[in-house]
Design a protein around this motif. Structure first.
Motif, PDB file in Angstrom:
ATOM      1  N   PHE A 251       0.825  -1.202   0.000  1.00  0.00           N
ATOM      2  CA  PHE A 251       0.000   0.000   0.000  1.00  0.00           C
ATOM      3  C   PHE A 251       0.864   1.258   0.000  1.00  0.00           C
ATOM      4  CE2 PHE A 251      -2.403  -3.271   2.454  1.00  0.00           C
ATOM      5  CZ  PHE A 251      -3.360  -3.535   1.484  1.00  0.00           C
ATOM      6  N   ARG A 252       1.994   1.185   0.710  1.00  0.00           N
ATOM      7  CA  ARG A 252       2.899   2.336   0.735  1.00  0.00           C
ATOM      8  C   ARG A 252       3.546   2.539  -0.646  1.00  0.00           C
ATOM      9  NH1 ARG A 252       5.605   5.228   4.840  1.00  0.00           N
ATOM     10  NH2 ARG A 252       6.592   6.981   3.782  1.00  0.00           N
ATOM     11  N   LYS A 253       3.920   1.435  -1.301  1.00  0.00           N
ATOM     12  CA  LYS A 253       4.491   1.536  -2.638  1.00  0.00           C
ATOM     13  C   LYS A 253       3.480   2.128  -3.613  1.00  0.00           C
ATOM     14  CE  LYS A 253       8.038  -2.089  -2.732  1.00  0.00           C
ATOM     15  NZ  LYS A 253       8.449  -3.369  -3.367  1.00  0.00           N
TER      16      LYS A 253
ATOM     17  N   GLN B  27      10.950   1.747   3.731  1.00  0.00           N
ATOM     18  CA  GLN B  27      10.627   2.745   2.717  1.00  0.00           C
ATOM     19  C   GLN B  27      11.897   3.334   2.118  1.00  0.00           C
ATOM     20  OE1 GLN B  27       7.761   3.448   1.316  1.00  0.00           O
ATOM     21  NE2 GLN B  27       8.927   4.789  -0.041  1.00  0.00           N
ATOM     22  N   ASN B  28      12.906   3.570   2.969  1.00  0.00           N
ATOM     23  CA  ASN B  28      14.174   4.094   2.461  1.00  0.00           C
ATOM     24  C   ASN B  28      14.837   3.101   1.513  1.00  0.00           C
ATOM     25  OD1 ASN B  28      14.124   6.565   3.846  1.00  0.00           O
ATOM     26  ND2 ASN B  28      14.862   5.608   5.719  1.00  0.00           N
ATOM     27  N   LEU B  29      14.718   1.808   1.826  1.00  0.00           N
ATOM     28  CA  LEU B  29      15.270   0.794   0.929  1.00  0.00           C
ATOM     29  C   LEU B  29      14.541   0.797  -0.409  1.00  0.00           C
ATOM     30  CD1 LEU B  29      15.828  -2.150   3.443  1.00  0.00           C
ATOM     31  CD2 LEU B  29      17.601  -0.892   2.208  1.00  0.00           C
ATOM     32  N   VAL B  30      13.221   1.016  -0.373  1.00  0.00           N
ATOM     33  CA  VAL B  30      12.453   1.105  -1.615  1.00  0.00           C
ATOM     34  C   VAL B  30      12.906   2.311  -2.429  1.00  0.00           C
ATOM     35  CG1 VAL B  30      10.153   1.536  -2.576  1.00  0.00           C
ATOM     36  CG2 VAL B  30      10.432  -0.124  -0.727  1.00  0.00           C
ATOM     37  N   ASP B  31      13.051   3.465  -1.744  1.00  0.00           N
ATOM     38  CA  ASP B  31      13.482   4.687  -2.439  1.00  0.00           C
ATOM     39  C   ASP B  31      14.899   4.535  -2.985  1.00  0.00           C
ATOM     40  OD1 ASP B  31      11.071   5.847  -1.785  1.00  0.00           O
ATOM     41  OD2 ASP B  31      11.819   6.842   0.001  1.00  0.00           O
ATOM     42  N   LEU B  32      15.770   3.917  -2.183  1.00  0.00           N
ATOM     43  CA  LEU B  32      17.146   3.719  -2.629  1.00  0.00           C
ATOM     44  C   LEU B  32      17.199   2.743  -3.798  1.00  0.00           C
ATOM     45  CD1 LEU B  32      19.960   4.721  -1.842  1.00  0.00           C
ATOM     46  CD2 LEU B  32      20.192   2.736  -0.360  1.00  0.00           C
ATOM     47  N   GLU B  33      16.327   1.738  -3.757  1.00  0.00           N
ATOM     48  CA  GLU B  33      16.274   0.767  -4.847  1.00  0.00           C
ATOM     49  C   GLU B  33      15.896   1.448  -6.160  1.00  0.00           C
ATOM     50  OE1 GLU B  33      13.278  -2.684  -6.444  1.00  0.00           O
ATOM     51  OE2 GLU B  33      13.330  -2.262  -4.305  1.00  0.00           O
ATOM     52  N   LYS B  34      14.951   2.394  -6.100  1.00  0.00           N
ATOM     53  CA  LYS B  34      14.546   3.112  -7.310  1.00  0.00           C
ATOM     54  C   LYS B  34      15.714   3.885  -7.894  1.00  0.00           C
ATOM     55  CE  LYS B  34       9.599   3.653  -6.402  1.00  0.00           C
ATOM     56  NZ  LYS B  34       8.495   4.622  -6.221  1.00  0.00           N
ATOM     57  N   MET B  35      16.515   4.508  -7.021  1.00  0.00           N
ATOM     58  CA  MET B  35      17.645   5.272  -7.523  1.00  0.00           C
ATOM     59  C   MET B  35      18.719   4.339  -8.076  1.00  0.00           C
ATOM     60  SD  MET B  35      19.597   8.510  -5.783  1.00  0.00           S
ATOM     61  CE  MET B  35      20.454   7.619  -4.502  1.00  0.00           C
ATOM     62  N   PHE B  36      18.951   3.199  -7.399  1.00  0.00           N
ATOM     63  CA  PHE B  36      19.922   2.244  -7.928  1.00  0.00           C
ATOM     64  C   PHE B  36      19.427   1.614  -9.234  1.00  0.00           C
ATOM     65  CE2 PHE B  36      21.917   1.491  -3.511  1.00  0.00           C
ATOM     66  CZ  PHE B  36      22.943   2.367  -3.810  1.00  0.00           C
ATOM     67  N   THR B  37      18.089   1.530  -9.394  1.00  0.00           N
ATOM     68  CA  THR B  37      17.538   1.022 -10.656  1.00  0.00           C
ATOM     69  C   THR B  37      17.907   1.948 -11.804  1.00  0.00           C
ATOM     70  OG1 THR B  37      15.700  -0.078  -9.525  1.00  0.00           O
ATOM     71  CG2 THR B  37      15.415   0.389 -11.869  1.00  0.00           C
ATOM     72  N   LEU B  38      17.905   3.258 -11.542  1.00  0.00           N
ATOM     73  CA  LEU B  38      18.348   4.200 -12.573  1.00  0.00           C
ATOM     74  C   LEU B  38      19.810   3.933 -12.934  1.00  0.00           C
ATOM     75  CD1 LEU B  38      16.766   7.563 -11.316  1.00  0.00           C
ATOM     76  CD2 LEU B  38      16.094   6.229 -13.327  1.00  0.00           C
ATOM     77  N   LEU B  39      20.622   3.632 -11.912  1.00  0.00           N
ATOM     78  CA  LEU B  39      22.030   3.329 -12.171  1.00  0.00           C
ATOM     79  C   LEU B  39      22.195   2.018 -12.942  1.00  0.00           C
ATOM     80  CD1 LEU B  39      23.973   4.277  -8.901  1.00  0.00           C
ATOM     81  CD2 LEU B  39      24.293   5.226 -11.186  1.00  0.00           C
ATOM     82  N   SER B  40      21.204   1.137 -12.805  1.00  0.00           N
ATOM     83  CA  SER B  40      21.298  -0.168 -13.460  1.00  0.00           C
ATOM     84  C   SER B  40      20.837  -0.144 -14.907  1.00  0.00           C
ATOM     85  CB  SER B  40      20.463  -1.205 -12.683  1.00  0.00           C
ATOM     86  OG  SER B  40      20.955  -1.354 -11.367  1.00  0.00           O
ATOM     87  N   ARG B  41      20.278   0.944 -15.341  1.00  0.00           N
ATOM     88  CA  ARG B  41      19.847   1.016 -16.741  1.00  0.00           C
ATOM     89  C   ARG B  41      21.064   0.951 -17.653  1.00  0.00           C
ATOM     90  NH1 ARG B  41      14.699   2.522 -18.211  1.00  0.00           N
ATOM     91  NH2 ARG B  41      13.312   3.059 -16.493  1.00  0.00           N
ATOM     92  N   GLU B  42      20.989   0.049 -18.599  1.00  0.00           N
ATOM     93  CA  GLU B  42      22.110  -0.136 -19.512  1.00  0.00           C
ATOM     94  C   GLU B  42      22.146   0.981 -20.546  1.00  0.00           C
ATOM     95  OE1 GLU B  42      21.714  -3.963 -21.217  1.00  0.00           O
ATOM     96  OE2 GLU B  42      21.997  -5.039 -19.317  1.00  0.00           O
ATOM     97  N   ARG B  43      23.341   1.331 -20.952  1.00  0.00           N
ATOM     98  CA  ARG B  43      23.508   2.368 -21.961  1.00  0.00           C
ATOM     99  C   ARG B  43      23.289   1.767 -23.345  1.00  0.00           C
ATOM    100  NH1 ARG B  43      29.218   4.977 -19.801  1.00  0.00           N
ATOM    101  NH2 ARG B  43      28.513   5.440 -17.672  1.00  0.00           N
ATOM    102  N   GLU B  44      22.375   2.350 -24.074  1.00  0.00           N
ATOM    103  CA  GLU B  44      22.147   1.891 -25.438  1.00  0.00           C
ATOM    104  C   GLU B  44      23.346   2.229 -26.313  1.00  0.00           C
ATOM    105  OE1 GLU B  44      19.029   2.645 -29.138  1.00  0.00           O
ATOM    106  OE2 GLU B  44      18.658   3.532 -27.179  1.00  0.00           O
TER     107      GLU B  44
END
Length: 624
Positions: free
Chosen positions: A214-216, A332-349
């Motif tokens: 629900f928080r997500k 919640q902080n882990l969720v927020d941090l995960e979102k930011m690390f997900t941006l870092l995990s995006r592969e460069r085309e």
């Protein structure tokens, strides 16, 4: 101008293939750990101060017990009254002070590690976002992404603060208290405390995991509402043009209503969690105090023992009461941090090849497209086996109808995209395949005046100087004169310090285009791209600036993309592009003599009454 309309599998989060399309909490913490371990000596010192603070804190109730027992003296015993309580009182005060001192030293020592880790992560995300392809930035939602970055950066502070300053110290204190209770009294005290702790943690984890969904959902809907608002405000003029303020308000309200429902559901589950936690704490407090008072009545415990147990429970009650809150915040902080690390995990085309070398440009700055195939979406090819060469120091113009792939040439030359690997072909500069050189050196060698000029929300001087940061004021003014905008800027109250507004909206289209011309002239690269560089100018200014552009292009390899054929007549070669293929090529005179597509386009434009009419007045004229 061609656009990437369809979605692509490029720039997809690497973590998206795992369960729940995200990394586990343990993986997120492992990703964070190296940033903190750069300050390992500060981490170790902070842990030492934390243990010292908790030892002092646990020692306070023990000393308080001896202080109470020491007050059990006979009347008139002056020596005991002066010696024993005075020493214990002094020790009590020192322990209280030591707790605060060690706590402050811990925070002081670890502050640099916290701020350093947060800065490193934020900078890495910022740099990585700039390295992602144009496709990603065309598809992203700015409001939601910036919110994810902001929350992720703040999550680093909160996560470290909650874990190092609250969770770990509480666990250390619980361990010490359980040991004292088990050794000093019977094991029943330790069993009650341990059982209450296990039940409390189990209940908190179970309910928190259940309500995390629900928080997500609440956060996701909040980000959508933010993105909707930002997108609407960025397109303020379009909203006004069509009178759609009410429509935008309704769309925003729909997102807010979804967010409200999710927030109410999240708060309801939070109240359920808090009620259950308080019930468990109350039961454990009653059981402990009942056992202690029974011990005093039976003579197995002193009054000081009762006070010590009560003090322990008070000290443990406060952090235990907040343990659920801290756990929820950490999740919640882990969720927020995960979102930011997900941006870092995006592969460069588009990425530099292993061992890529800087582009070498000497006398040979020729640009060559050889059998180039490209499509933003495989179902819609843009370029079909395109081949042509721009000899060093010459100008080649590309004309053709909209959607023929003209602006795609500039994007490929800049390596915003790479040529389709399945179609073959390559682009080279000075005989070097641009995929084999570094992107930084490639883009440093190219200057562009784009068709759609977007400026930074800063001063006019800053936007011109962006072509070569560190340029002198005289150099900035010189290129502004060449772009025929110096007199306009000088007439403004704040001159070159005049703010242009977000995306340059305070300037007209022609004024923005002249700023773009000026900053490209300031960069002064060996290769130039003019993509409809004078499309927003009136005829008088267009002719004047055209002469300046021709002068700037002397001796440079120039790709001229245009719709107005009058701007390309001086080119050494003109390519007529249609459906991604060259259908005609030659000089202006040769193409007219051929009486083909170019000749028909020329005749059509010459017959248009609007071809010599001035450009429309600026929507937001700057104050004179």
């Amino acid at each position: 101008m061609s656009r990437a309309y369809a979605s692509s599998t490029a720039d997809v989060p690497a973590a998206a293939t795992g369960p729940s399309a995200g990394r586990s909490d343990a993986a997120t913490l492992r990703r964070l750990f190296p940033y903190l371990w750069r300050y390992k000596w500060r981490v170790l010192a902070a842990l030492a101060f934390m243990v010292g603070a908790k030892l002092a804190n646990v020692g306070v109730p023990v000393l308080l017990k001896h202080l109470v027992d020491a007050m059990d003296i006979r009347p008139g015993d002056a020596q005991a009254l002066l010696a024993v309580p005075a020493a214990l009182l002094l020790g009590y005060g020192l322990l209280r002070f030591s707790t605060s001192l060690f706590t402050e030293l811990r925070e002081l020592v670890f502050a640099k590690a916290t701020e350093g880790a947060s800065r490193s992560i934020a900078l890495e995300v910022f740099g990585h976002l700039h390295s992602l392809s144009l496709r990603f930035h065309l598809e992203r939602q700015t409001g939601g992404m910036t919110r994810d970055i902001e929350r992720g950066t703040q999550a680093v502070h909160s996560l470290i603060s909650y874990s190092l300053y609250s969770i770990v110290p509480t666990l250390i204190e619980l361990t010490l208290v359980l040991g004292i209770l088990a050794v000093r009294f019977d094991a029943f005290f330790a069993v009650i405390t341990a059982a209450a702790l296990v039940l409390y943690i189990a209940f908190t984890v179970f309910v928190t995991e259940w309500r995390t969904q629900f928080r997500k959902a609440m956060n996701e809907l909040g980000a959508r509402a933010q993105s909707r608002a930002v997108d609407s405000l960025l397109n303020y003029e379009t909203v006004k043009y069509f009178g759609n303020e009410g429509f935008e308000a309704r769309r925003y309200d729909e997102q807010l209503e979804r967010y409200r429902r999710a927030a109410v559901k999240s708060q309801t589950t939070l109240s359920l969690l808090n009620t259950g936690q308080q019930l468990l704490i109350a039961i454990s407090l009653v059981a402990m105090l009942w056992r202690a008072t029974q011990g005093v009545v039976d003579g197995r415990m002193t009054l000081g023992d009762l006070v010590m147990v009560n003090a322990f429970m008070i000290q443990l009650y406060i952090p235990l009461n907040f343990l659920g809150v801290l756990y929820r915040e950490i999740k919640q902080n882990l969720v927020d941090l995960e979102k930011m690390f997900t941006l870092l995990s995006r592969e460069r085309e588009v990425a530099d090849a292993p061992g890529a070398q800087p582009l070498r440009i000497g006398a040979n700055s020729s640009v060559r497209f050889e059998d180039v195939h490209f499509a933003y979406d495989a179902a819609r090819p843009i370029l079909r086996g395109l081949s042509f060469e721009i000899p060093a120091g010459q100008t080649v113009a590309v004309v053709g109808p909209s959607g023929s792939g003209k602006s795609t040439l500039a994007r490929l030359l800049y390596r915003f995209y790479d040529v389709s690997p399945e179609g073959g072909g390559h682009i080279s500069i000075g005989g070097q395949d641009i995929r084999s050189v570094t992107q930084a050196s490639l883009r440093a060698a190219i200057g562009i005046v784009p068709q759609d000029t977007v400026l930074f929300n800063d001063s006019i001087g800053y936007n011109i100087a962006y072509g070569r940061p560190g340029a002198t004021q005289d150099e900035i003014e010189a290129v502004a004169r060449a772009a025929r905008i110096h007199d306009f800027i000088a007439g403004l109250p704040q001159g070159y310090q005049t703010q242009v507004g977000e995306r340059g909206l305070k300037l007209s289209g022609g004024e923005k285009q002249r700023v773009a011309i000026a900053r490209t002239l300031l960069k002064n690269p060996p290769i130039l791209i003019f993509d409809e560089a004078t499309s927003a100018l009136d005829s008088a200014n267009e002719r004047a600036i055209q002469a300046e552009l021709e002068s700037a292009a002397q001796g440079k390899t120039t790709l001229l993309i245009a719709h107005r054929l009058s701007t390309v007549v001086h080119a050494q070669q003109i390519l007529v592009l249609e459906a991604g293929q060259v259908v005609e090529r030659g000089t202006h005179a040769q193409l007219l003599a051929a009486n083909g597509r170019y000749a028909r386009m020329w005749a059509l434009q010459r017959s248009e009454p609007s071809s010599s009419s001035p450009a429309p007045a600026p929507a937001h004229p700057m104050p004179a």
